[in-house]
Design a protein around this motif. Structure first.
Motif, PDB file in Angstrom:
ATOM      1  N   ALA A  71       0.865  -1.177   0.000  1.00 47.55           N
ATOM      2  CA  ALA A  71       0.000   0.000   0.000  1.00 47.55           C
ATOM      3  C   ALA A  71       0.902   1.227   0.000  1.00 47.55           C
ATOM      4  O   ALA A  71       2.000   1.217   0.570  1.00 47.55           O
ATOM      5  CB  ALA A  71      -0.917   0.007   1.226  1.00 47.55           C
ATOM      6  N   ILE A  72       0.435   2.289  -0.664  1.00 47.60           N
ATOM      7  CA  ILE A  72       1.200   3.528  -0.729  1.00 47.60           C
ATOM      8  C   ILE A  72       0.244   4.666  -1.050  1.00 47.60           C
ATOM      9  O   ILE A  72      -0.838   4.439  -1.605  1.00 47.60           O
ATOM     10  CB  ILE A  72       2.328   3.436  -1.789  1.00 47.60           C
ATOM     11  CG1 ILE A  72       3.345   4.568  -1.606  1.00 47.60           C
ATOM     12  CG2 ILE A  72       1.751   3.430  -3.212  1.00 47.60           C
ATOM     13  CD1 ILE A  72       4.630   4.364  -2.382  1.00 47.60           C
ATOM     14  N   LYS A  73       0.617   5.892  -0.691  1.00 45.02           N
ATOM     15  CA  LYS A  73      -0.204   7.059  -0.991  1.00 45.02           C
ATOM     16  C   LYS A  73       0.368   7.824  -2.181  1.00 45.02           C
ATOM     17  O   LYS A  73       1.592   7.973  -2.304  1.00 45.02           O
ATOM     18  CB  LYS A  73      -0.286   7.978   0.229  1.00 45.02           C
ATOM     19  CG  LYS A  73      -1.088   7.381   1.370  1.00 45.02           C
ATOM     20  CD  LYS A  73      -1.180   8.339   2.548  1.00 45.02           C
ATOM     21  CE  LYS A  73      -2.002   7.721   3.686  1.00 45.02           C
ATOM     22  NZ  LYS A  73      -2.066   8.627   4.850  1.00 45.02           N
ATOM     23  N   LEU A  74      -0.528   8.310  -3.037  1.00 45.56           N
ATOM     24  CA  LEU A  74      -0.169   9.096  -4.210  1.00 45.56           C
ATOM     25  C   LEU A  74      -1.050  10.333  -4.279  1.00 45.56           C
ATOM     26  O   LEU A  74      -2.217  10.291  -3.867  1.00 45.56           O
ATOM     27  CB  LEU A  74      -0.367   8.273  -5.488  1.00 45.56           C
ATOM     28  CG  LEU A  74       0.579   7.096  -5.705  1.00 45.56           C
ATOM     29  CD1 LEU A  74       0.025   6.175  -6.794  1.00 45.56           C
ATOM     30  CD2 LEU A  74       1.964   7.595  -6.085  1.00 45.56           C
ATOM     31  N   PRO A  75      -0.528  11.438  -4.830  1.00 43.91           N
ATOM     32  CA  PRO A  75      -1.335  12.653  -4.898  1.00 43.91           C
ATOM     33  C   PRO A  75      -2.394  12.610  -5.989  1.00 43.91           C
ATOM     34  O   PRO A  75      -3.380  13.350  -5.930  1.00 43.91           O
ATOM     35  CB  PRO A  75      -0.300  13.744  -5.186  1.00 43.91           C
ATOM     36  CG  PRO A  75       0.795  13.023  -5.899  1.00 43.91           C
ATOM     37  CD  PRO A  75       0.848  11.658  -5.284  1.00 43.91           C
ATOM     38  N   VAL A  76      -2.192  11.768  -7.005  1.00 45.27           N
ATOM     39  CA  VAL A  76      -3.079  11.698  -8.160  1.00 45.27           C
ATOM     40  C   VAL A  76      -3.292  10.232  -8.525  1.00 45.27           C
ATOM     41  O   VAL A  76      -2.370   9.419  -8.405  1.00 45.27           O
ATOM     42  CB  VAL A  76      -2.463  12.444  -9.377  1.00 45.27           C
ATOM     43  CG1 VAL A  76      -3.404  12.393 -10.577  1.00 45.27           C
ATOM     44  CG2 VAL A  76      -2.148  13.894  -9.018  1.00 45.27           C
ATOM     45  N   LYS A  77      -4.501   9.897  -8.972  1.00 49.20           N
ATOM     46  CA  LYS A  77      -4.787   8.534  -9.391  1.00 49.20           C
ATOM     47  C   LYS A  77      -3.807   8.104 -10.484  1.00 49.20           C
ATOM     48  O   LYS A  77      -3.603   8.807 -11.462  1.00 49.20           O
ATOM     49  CB  LYS A  77      -6.218   8.439  -9.921  1.00 49.20           C
ATOM     50  CG  LYS A  77      -6.627   7.029 -10.298  1.00 49.20           C
ATOM     51  CD  LYS A  77      -8.081   6.987 -10.761  1.00 49.20           C
ATOM     52  CE  LYS A  77      -8.477   5.577 -11.170  1.00 49.20           C
ATOM     53  NZ  LYS A  77      -9.893   5.520 -11.634  1.00 49.20           N
ATOM     54  N   PRO A  78      -3.172   6.941 -10.331  1.00 48.30           N
ATOM     55  CA  PRO A  78      -2.133   6.545 -11.291  1.00 48.30           C
ATOM     56  C   PRO A  78      -2.687   5.883 -12.551  1.00 48.30           C
ATOM     57  O   PRO A  78      -3.791   5.342 -12.563  1.00 48.30           O
ATOM     58  CB  PRO A  78      -1.311   5.529 -10.494  1.00 48.30           C
ATOM     59  CG  PRO A  78      -2.322   4.888  -9.586  1.00 48.30           C
ATOM     60  CD  PRO A  78      -3.284   5.989  -9.211  1.00 48.30           C
ATOM     61  N   GLU A  79      -1.893   5.963 -13.609  1.00 50.90           N
ATOM     62  CA  GLU A  79      -2.115   5.125 -14.775  1.00 50.90           C
ATOM     63  C   GLU A  79      -1.466   3.773 -14.492  1.00 50.90           C
ATOM     64  O   GLU A  79      -0.456   3.696 -13.782  1.00 50.90           O
ATOM     65  CB  GLU A  79      -1.493   5.754 -16.021  1.00 50.90           C
ATOM     66  CG  GLU A  79      -2.149   7.070 -16.423  1.00 50.90           C
ATOM     67  CD  GLU A  79      -1.579   7.618 -17.714  1.00 50.90           C
ATOM     68  OE1 GLU A  79      -0.805   6.892 -18.379  1.00 50.90           O
ATOM     69  OE2 GLU A  79      -1.901   8.766 -18.044  1.00 50.90           O
ATOM     70  N   ILE A  80      -2.039   2.710 -15.054  1.00 46.76           N
ATOM     71  CA  ILE A  80      -1.591   1.358 -14.748  1.00 46.76           C
ATOM     72  C   ILE A  80      -1.200   0.640 -16.021  1.00 46.76           C
ATOM     73  O   ILE A  80      -1.906   0.698 -17.026  1.00 46.76           O
ATOM     74  CB  ILE A  80      -2.698   0.556 -14.026  1.00 46.76           C
ATOM     75  CG1 ILE A  80      -3.158   1.288 -12.767  1.00 46.76           C
ATOM     76  CG2 ILE A  80      -2.215  -0.851 -13.676  1.00 46.76           C
ATOM     77  CD1 ILE A  80      -4.401   0.700 -12.136  1.00 46.76           C
ATOM     78  N   GLU A  81      -0.061  -0.034 -15.978  1.00 38.62           N
ATOM     79  CA  GLU A  81       0.363  -0.892 -17.085  1.00 38.62           C
ATOM     80  C   GLU A  81       0.730  -2.259 -16.524  1.00 38.62           C
ATOM     81  O   GLU A  81       1.433  -2.361 -15.518  1.00 38.62           O
ATOM     82  CB  GLU A  81       1.557  -0.305 -17.826  1.00 38.62           C
ATOM     83  CG  GLU A  81       1.976  -1.158 -19.018  1.00 38.62           C
ATOM     84  CD  GLU A  81       3.133  -0.570 -19.793  1.00 38.62           C
ATOM     85  OE1 GLU A  81       3.810  -1.336 -20.505  1.00 38.62           O
ATOM     86  OE2 GLU A  81       3.371   0.645 -19.684  1.00 38.62           O
ATOM     87  N   THR A  82       0.265  -3.300 -17.176  1.00 35.45           N
ATOM     88  CA  THR A  82       0.514  -4.669 -16.735  1.00 35.45           C
ATOM     89  C   THR A  82       1.268  -5.432 -17.813  1.00 35.45           C
ATOM     90  O   THR A  82       0.933  -5.347 -18.998  1.00 35.45           O
ATOM     91  CB  THR A  82      -0.814  -5.398 -16.442  1.00 35.45           C
ATOM     92  OG1 THR A  82      -1.513  -4.684 -15.423  1.00 35.45           O
ATOM     93  CG2 THR A  82      -0.568  -6.823 -15.965  1.00 35.45           C
ATOM     94  N   GLN A  83       2.284  -6.165 -17.405  1.00 37.31           N
ATOM     95  CA  GLN A  83       3.048  -7.027 -18.312  1.00 37.31           C
ATOM     96  C   GLN A  83       3.271  -8.371 -17.636  1.00 37.31           C
ATOM     97  O   GLN A  83       3.224  -8.483 -16.412  1.00 37.31           O
ATOM     98  CB  GLN A  83       4.411  -6.395 -18.642  1.00 37.31           C
ATOM     99  CG  GLN A  83       4.341  -5.043 -19.312  1.00 37.31           C
ATOM    100  CD  GLN A  83       5.720  -4.458 -19.558  1.00 37.31           C
ATOM    101  OE1 GLN A  83       6.712  -5.164 -19.625  1.00 37.31           O
ATOM    102  NE2 GLN A  83       5.777  -3.148 -19.700  1.00 37.31           N
ATOM    103  N   ARG A  84       3.527  -9.387 -18.454  1.00 40.80           N
ATOM    104  CA  ARG A  84       3.958 -10.689 -17.956  1.00 40.80           C
ATOM    105  C   ARG A  84       5.417 -10.854 -18.383  1.00 40.80           C
ATOM    106  O   ARG A  84       5.736 -10.821 -19.563  1.00 40.80           O
ATOM    107  CB  ARG A  84       3.115 -11.816 -18.544  1.00 40.80           C
ATOM    108  CG  ARG A  84       1.634 -11.773 -18.227  1.00 40.80           C
ATOM    109  CD  ARG A  84       1.276 -12.033 -16.791  1.00 40.80           C
ATOM    110  NE  ARG A  84       1.843 -13.262 -16.241  1.00 40.80           N
ATOM    111  CZ  ARG A  84       1.554 -13.719 -15.028  1.00 40.80           C
ATOM    112  NH1 ARG A  84       0.725 -13.053 -14.244  1.00 40.80           N
ATOM    113  NH2 ARG A  84       2.100 -14.836 -14.579  1.00 40.80           N
ATOM    114  N   VAL A  85       6.296 -11.000 -17.410  1.00 37.79           N
ATOM    115  CA  VAL A  85       7.732 -11.054 -17.661  1.00 37.79           C
ATOM    116  C   VAL A  85       8.225 -12.505 -17.593  1.00 37.79           C
ATOM    117  O   VAL A  85       7.998 -13.182 -16.580  1.00 37.79           O
ATOM    118  CB  VAL A  85       8.494 -10.199 -16.633  1.00 37.79           C
ATOM    119  CG1 VAL A  85       9.997 -10.273 -16.874  1.00 37.79           C
ATOM    120  CG2 VAL A  85       8.015  -8.757 -16.693  1.00 37.79           C
ATOM    121  N   PRO A  86       8.874 -12.996 -18.645  1.00 43.07           N
ATOM    122  CA  PRO A  86       9.406 -14.367 -18.593  1.00 43.07           C
ATOM    123  C   PRO A  86      10.540 -14.488 -17.577  1.00 43.07           C
ATOM    124  O   PRO A  86      11.487 -13.708 -17.590  1.00 43.07           O
ATOM    125  CB  PRO A  86       9.939 -14.595 -20.017  1.00 43.07           C
ATOM    126  CG  PRO A  86       9.313 -13.535 -20.859  1.00 43.07           C
ATOM    127  CD  PRO A  86       9.096 -12.365 -19.946  1.00 43.07           C
TER     128      PRO A  86
END
Length: 202
Positions: free
Chosen positions: A45-60
């Motif tokens: 958990a962490i606090k941020l000032p602005v809602k983040p953009e999210i990127e998801t990857q699957r790393v071999p």
């Protein structure tokens, strides 16, 4: 093994644009109304000032793929850019010490995101170890970051089956927003990562 992949060109350009804007003085402001980011099953958990953009990857990693998730948040009030990275790992990496896992992860981070930032900015990228950290029973390390004329800080923590990276671009360590960001980070219990087989698309 334990490679951090290069980011998409569009996001790299955004990082540089926002980081460059952070070099100019900004008016004082009150830090309030930050949001709590606590994704289910990711162990933090962490606090941020602005809602983040999210990127998801699957790393071999060692014959299977593991989740890599990146959260990026830009605060137009201050010109600061925040990034949180969560990377899962297989149980076999438990043979490595926490320090060795962090070192391998940060090598991959430097080669992936670092080289992309340097290429996009036309300037030098540098990531220098600053000091060791601890968060409860977890080992961490702080790094000083520079991309061309922009400065920032990176903190990385090893939690066994997951490594977490926190980054602020455009701020020094004593910056009140950077302090709040780093100090709000918590590592929480989470289920073991679930590997998925490598596919032709990866």
């Amino acid at each position: 093994m334990l490679k951090f992949p290069a980011r998409k060109a569009g996001l790299v350009s955004l990082l540089l644009l926002l980081a460059a804007s952070a070099a100019f003085p900004r008016p004082a402001f009150q830090i309030d109304d930050w949001i709590v980011l606590a994704p289910a099953g990711e162990g933090f958990a962490i606090k941020l000032p602005v809602k983040p953009e999210i990127e998801t990857q699957r790393v071999p990693v060692m014959g299977n793929t593991y989740l890599l998730r990146l959260y990026t948040s830009s605060d137009e009030r201050t010109g600061l850019l925040y990034m949180v990275v969560m990377q899962e790992y297989p149980s076999v990496t438990g043979v490595l010490t926490p320090a060795a896992r962090l070192e391998k992860f940060m090598d991959g981070f430097k080669k992936g995101l670092g080289e992309s930032l340097a290429a996009a900015s036309g300037g030098k990228f540098d990531l220098v170890p600053d000091r060791d950290l601890s968060l409860g029973n977890y080992r961490g390390r702080q790094y000083k970051l520079s991309v061309a004329e922009t400065r920032g800080l990176v903190r990385a923590y090893d939690a066994g089956r997951r490594v977490y990276l926190l980054m602020v671009m455009g701020a020094e360590e004593k910056n009140s927003a950077a302090v709040r960001f780093f100090d709000s980070f918590e590592i929480k219990p989470a289920p073991d990562p679930v590997p998925q087989p490598v596919t032709d698309k990866q």
